[in-house]
Design a protein around this motif. Structure first.
Motif, PDB file in Angstrom:
ATOM      1  N   PRO A  18      76.469  25.452  37.433  1.00  0.00           N
ATOM      2  CA  PRO A  18      75.903  25.155  38.753  1.00  0.00           C
ATOM      3  C   PRO A  18      76.936  24.650  39.758  1.00  0.00           C
ATOM      4  O   PRO A  18      78.044  24.244  39.390  1.00  0.00           O
ATOM      5  CB  PRO A  18      74.855  24.075  38.445  1.00  0.00           C
ATOM      6  N   ASP A  19      76.531  24.649  41.015  1.00  0.00           N
ATOM      7  CA  ASP A  19      77.404  24.242  42.129  1.00  0.00           C
ATOM      8  C   ASP A  19      77.387  22.727  42.279  1.00  0.00           C
ATOM      9  O   ASP A  19      76.929  22.186  43.283  1.00  0.00           O
ATOM     10  CB  ASP A  19      76.934  24.936  43.413  1.00  0.00           C
ATOM     11  N   ASP A  20      77.873  22.050  41.234  1.00  0.00           N
ATOM     12  CA  ASP A  20      77.980  20.594  41.261  1.00  0.00           C
ATOM     13  C   ASP A  20      79.139  20.180  40.354  1.00  0.00           C
ATOM     14  O   ASP A  20      79.721  21.011  39.670  1.00  0.00           O
ATOM     15  CB  ASP A  20      76.673  19.911  40.832  1.00  0.00           C
ATOM     16  N   ALA A  21      79.467  18.920  40.374  1.00  0.00           N
ATOM     17  CA  ALA A  21      80.541  18.397  39.528  1.00  0.00           C
ATOM     18  C   ALA A  21      80.033  17.192  38.739  1.00  0.00           C
ATOM     19  O   ALA A  21      80.751  16.217  38.536  1.00  0.00           O
ATOM     20  CB  ALA A  21      81.754  18.025  40.371  1.00  0.00           C
ATOM     21  N   VAL A  22      78.788  17.271  38.275  1.00  0.00           N
ATOM     22  CA  VAL A  22      78.182  16.189  37.514  1.00  0.00           C
ATOM     23  C   VAL A  22      78.847  16.122  36.137  1.00  0.00           C
ATOM     24  O   VAL A  22      78.897  17.111  35.408  1.00  0.00           O
ATOM     25  CB  VAL A  22      76.659  16.391  37.366  1.00  0.00           C
ATOM     26  N   TYR A 152      83.356  15.004  30.088  1.00  0.00           N
ATOM     27  CA  TYR A 152      84.093  16.067  30.773  1.00  0.00           C
ATOM     28  C   TYR A 152      83.578  16.203  32.201  1.00  0.00           C
ATOM     29  O   TYR A 152      82.373  16.336  32.412  1.00  0.00           O
ATOM     30  CB  TYR A 152      83.929  17.397  30.024  1.00  0.00           C
ATOM     31  N   THR A 153      84.487  16.166  33.153  1.00  0.00           N
ATOM     32  CA  THR A 153      84.116  16.346  34.550  1.00  0.00           C
ATOM     33  C   THR A 153      84.420  17.779  34.959  1.00  0.00           C
ATOM     34  O   THR A 153      85.590  18.166  35.042  1.00  0.00           O
ATOM     35  CB  THR A 153      84.872  15.361  35.459  1.00  0.00           C
ATOM     36  N   PRO A 154      83.387  18.580  35.211  1.00  0.00           N
ATOM     37  CA  PRO A 154      83.589  19.982  35.557  1.00  0.00           C
ATOM     38  C   PRO A 154      83.880  20.159  37.045  1.00  0.00           C
ATOM     39  O   PRO A 154      83.829  19.206  37.827  1.00  0.00           O
ATOM     40  CB  PRO A 154      82.240  20.611  35.211  1.00  0.00           C
ATOM     41  N   THR A 155      84.154  21.373  37.403  1.00  0.00           N
ATOM     42  CA  THR A 155      84.303  21.787  38.787  1.00  0.00           C
ATOM     43  C   THR A 155      83.065  22.600  39.164  1.00  0.00           C
ATOM     44  O   THR A 155      82.528  23.337  38.331  1.00  0.00           O
ATOM     45  CB  THR A 155      85.569  22.653  38.946  1.00  0.00           C
ATOM     46  N   ALA A 156      82.619  22.474  40.405  1.00  0.00           N
ATOM     47  CA  ALA A 156      81.475  23.270  40.865  1.00  0.00           C
ATOM     48  C   ALA A 156      81.773  24.751  40.656  1.00  0.00           C
ATOM     49  O   ALA A 156      82.877  25.219  40.940  1.00  0.00           O
ATOM     50  CB  ALA A 156      81.195  22.989  42.332  1.00  0.00           C
ATOM     51  N   LEU A 157      80.803  25.462  40.112  1.00  0.00           N
ATOM     52  CA  LEU A 157      80.879  26.898  39.850  1.00  0.00           C
ATOM     53  C   LEU A 157      81.994  27.273  38.877  1.00  0.00           C
ATOM     54  O   LEU A 157      82.471  28.407  38.876  1.00  0.00           O
ATOM     55  CB  LEU A 157      81.013  27.694  41.163  1.00  0.00           C
TER      56      LEU A 157
END
Length: 169
Positions: A18-22, A152-157
């Protein structure tokens, strides 16, 4: 004496998160949706519906090279799970779904020997596997769910491609 034909193939499934960085916590699903996640589908794992083989290798290709690498488990199923959890939710398959699990592969990006870094991206590999499987009677695919095992901190998309090296037979 009947000869058994063995064929090797590579199949893959993609996730664009998803388009978030949760941030993920250990035990949370890494998926394509926060409301209606779908399991990854690996087509052509067997040469025919109900066939079988062995998963020999798994490679996770990540579109980014984060400072803290993803450490994840790939749960592989012979039948598509539907109630396993959405993105950033706890992995909660039913007992019946977990009974169709053919194995769990660790993809530990936090161990340097498993990780190959590219230009802004990376690959995490797990080789030397021998996970035997039999596909469902009406299917030749396997299904997967990626579960974070670290914070883990992801990147949006952020995009992931998971490749299975399969020996059909």
């Amino acid at each position: 004496m009947e000869r058994v034909q063995v064929q090797h193939t590579v199949t893959f499934a993609d996730i664009t998160r998803p388009d978030d960085a949760v941030q993920y916590a250990a035990g949370e699903v890494v998926s394509d949706s926060t409301t209606a996640a779908t399991a990854m589908k690996f087509n052509r794992c067997s040469s025919e519906p109900g066939g079988g083989g062995s998963v020999r290798s798994v490679v996770l290709v990540d579109s980014i090279n984060a400072g803290t690498k993803l450490n994840a488990d790939l749960f592989l199923f012979s039948v598509a799970p539907v109630t396993f959890g959405n993105d950033n939710e706890a992995f909660v398959p039913t007992d019946a779904e977990l009974q169709t699990c053919i194995g769990v592969v660790s993809l530990d990006g936090t161990t340097a020997a498993n990780t190959k870094i590219g230009s802004g991206n990376l690959a995490i590999q797990s080789q030397g596997l021998d996970l035997p499987f039999t596909c469902a009677d009406t299917d030749s695919a396997l299904y997967g769910v990626l579960v974070a095992r670290n914070t883990y901190t992801p990147t949006a998309l952020e995009a992931f491609r998971v490749k299975l090296g399969v020996q059909q037979g």
